[in-house]
Every structure is written in structure tokens, then in C-alpha cells.
Design an enzyme around this catalytic site. Structure first.
Site, PDB file in Angstrom:
ATOM      1  CE  LYS A   1      -0.287   1.992   3.393  1.00  0.00           C
ATOM      2  NZ  LYS A   1      -0.147   2.811   4.596  1.00  0.00           N
TER       3      LYS A   1
ATOM      4  CG  ASP B   1      -3.516   1.734   6.676  1.00  0.00           C
ATOM      5  OD1 ASP B   1      -4.278   2.716   6.800  1.00  0.00           O
ATOM      6  OD2 ASP B   1      -2.281   1.820   6.734  1.00  0.00           O
TER       7      ASP B   1
END
Length: 288
Positions: free
Chosen positions: A11, A140
Site C-alpha cells: 500500500k 488500513d
């Protein structure tokens, strides 16, 4: 027994604003999350029915530092998902780590997202429940379930998927080796003014580069106070031919550079790697 081999992509936070803080202590953020071809690999095995669920295990391979096999994002996701399994069973997971940990690249979150995605589909768990499980594991993780470009709000639960990605996808990732940062510690030092919320609309997607140049990573200066080398990484990325934009990802310590071509990105990675052998360097492509 059923077996699955899945990827957990890295990410990258193209920007990250801290817009408020809840009474619970959680910070509210806004950011543009993207994912890269650089991935961890997971082998997920689901036992026969009536297996003892408390025998579920997680093993990490190739990690640059030791990870507790009982207390981690993958095991937490597995335990929460097992509550919704149609039968009593156990799950074993092997994770081959290619993404640096504690580096702002979502290594643990992406692992958990891959587990939620895989077991959620296998057991036909409602997406609303999956989203709740993902958020329970980590801020996240909801974005990491689909691993596609997304505008994120709140703690991490409000997602607006990007329909048209208007940026080059050539990226170089750089991280000083043996440097790690704790996300809670970095956030705890955020004492400045909160950023104004962004009025997100489809128009913002038409020129993402313009949006990025108007935004920033609110945690970058805090992270630099812990690891001054981050500033050198960013300036080095900016100095490479074809560099469009460079900044820190997440709470650090990794930084990214977006490049105008794959050729320039690869050349930059080689150049930086030769000049800075103490830095981990990786050229990759964004998943769009």
C-alpha cells in the site's frame, strides 16, 4: 482441505491528511491509497469441518524482523473470520514477506486484507460484516481488502473507489535499511493544526497530479524528526530524471517517487541502489 495462494500488494499513501482526533484517541484522516505489484505471498489452507479452530496458525517467512506468530494482523483476521465460518474448522497461513514491515507500506494490513478477501469469499460472508472485521483488525485493512486505488476518510472505514486513475503508474520505493517507525508513536506526536477536509468529487479524479501537488503527508515532518534520513531519500528521488512527485508513504519510513516512464523509474532505482547501498530500493508498477 482447501488451499489458496494469494497476493497481498504493498500500500502507498499518495497523500495523507490528519483532519481531526476523536475522544477515543483515534485520528481521522483523508488520503489517496494505491497498491503496487510488489507483494507478499500467502498460502492459506482451510481444514476439514470439525477441525479444532484453536489450532489455527500463522507462519512468517523472509521477514526482516521477528513477528509474533500469535499476535499479528493475520491471526487477528483469521480469528474474527472464524466466528462467521459455516462449520468448525482451522486455518493455517504461511506469509512470504517481500514488503518491508513498519515502513508505511501496509505490509501487515495487506496480509490481513488478503485473508479477509479470501476467506470472506469462501465462506460467503456478507460484505458489511467483512468491512467491520477489516476495520477491527486495523485502520488500513478495509482499503486493503480490494487493493485498488481509493480515497479514504475517517479512521479508514469510508472508502470512495477511484473510477479513472489519471496518474503514471511507474513508481520507485526507497527505505533506509534497519530503520523502522511505529505508527501509533508517529501519530501521537501530531500536535499541530488539523488539515481542512477535502471536498472529494469525480472532478478530482480527472487530474490527480494537480490534487497531489495541492496535498501532502501530514506525518512526514514528524517522521523526519525520528529518522532524518527520510529527507535525504525524498531529495534523492526528486533529483532523478523523469521524477514527477516524491514524498513519504504512511507514517514512514518508506518514500515513493512517481516517474514519467518505466524506463526512467528502472534507471532511477539502479542509480539510487548503487549510490546508496544502505537503502532498500524497488521499482514497481501501481495496480489500477
Amino acid at each position: 482441505m482447501k488451499s489458496f495462494c494469494v497476493k497481498a500488494p504493498a500500500k502507498i499513501n499518495l497523500f495523507l491528511h490528519v483532519v481531526d482526533k476523536k475522544e477515543t484517541g483515534y485520528h481521522l484522516i483523508e488520503g489517496l491509497f494505491v497498491f503496487a505489484n510488489l507483494s507478499n505471498f500467502l498460502e492459506i489452507k482451510v481444514g476439514e469441518k470439525d477441525s479444532r479452530y484453536d489450532n489455527s496458525t500463522v507462519e512468517f517467512i523472509n521477514s526482516e524482523s521477528k513477528i509474533n506468530n500469535q499476535y499479528n494482523t493475520v491471526m487477528k483476521a483469521v480469528n474474527l473470520l472464524l466466528r462467521h465460518a459455516p462449520v468448525r474448522t482451522k486455518v493455517t497461513v504461511k506469509v512470504v514477506k517481500n514488503i518491508p514491515i513498519a515502513a508505511g507500506l501496509g505490509s501487515g494490513s495487506s496480509d490481513a486484507g488478503a485473508v479477509v478477501r479470501t476467506l470472506g469469499k469462501l465462506w460467503e460472508i456478507d460484505r458489511t460484516i467483512l468491512n467491520e472485521i477489516a476495520l477491527n483488525v486495523g485502520a488500513d485493512v478495509p482499503a486493503s481488502v480490494d487493493s485498488k486505488p481509493v480515497f479514504v476518510r475517517g479512521i479508514g472505514e469510508e472508502l470512495c473507489h477511484i473510477k479513472k486513475f489519471s496518474l503514471p503508474t511507474n513508481v520507485v520505493l526507497v527505505k533506509p535499511k534497519k530503520r523502522f517507525l511505529s505508527t501509533p508513536e508517529v501519530f501521537s506526536k501530531h500536535e499541530g493544526k488539523f488539515s481542512e477536509p477535502i471536498k472529494w468529487s469525480d472532478d478530482a479524479e480527472k487530474d490527480l497530479l494537480k490534487l497531489l501537488k495541492e496535498t501532502r503527508n501530514d506525518l512526514q515532518e514528524i517522521a523526519i524528526s525520528f529518522v532524518p534520513e527520510i529527507k535525504d531519500v525524498i531529495s534523492t528521488l526528486e533529483s532523478q530524471e523523469g521524477s514527477i512527485l516524491s514524498r513519504m508513504s504512511g507514517s514512514g519510513v518508506s518514500c515513493f517517487g512517481i516517474f514519467d516512464s518505466e524506463e526512467n523509474a528502472k534507471a532511477a532505482a539502479v542509480n539510487i541502489g548503487k549510490k546508496q547501498p544502505e537503502w532498500w530500493v524497488c521499482d514497481t508498477q501501481l495496480i489500477v
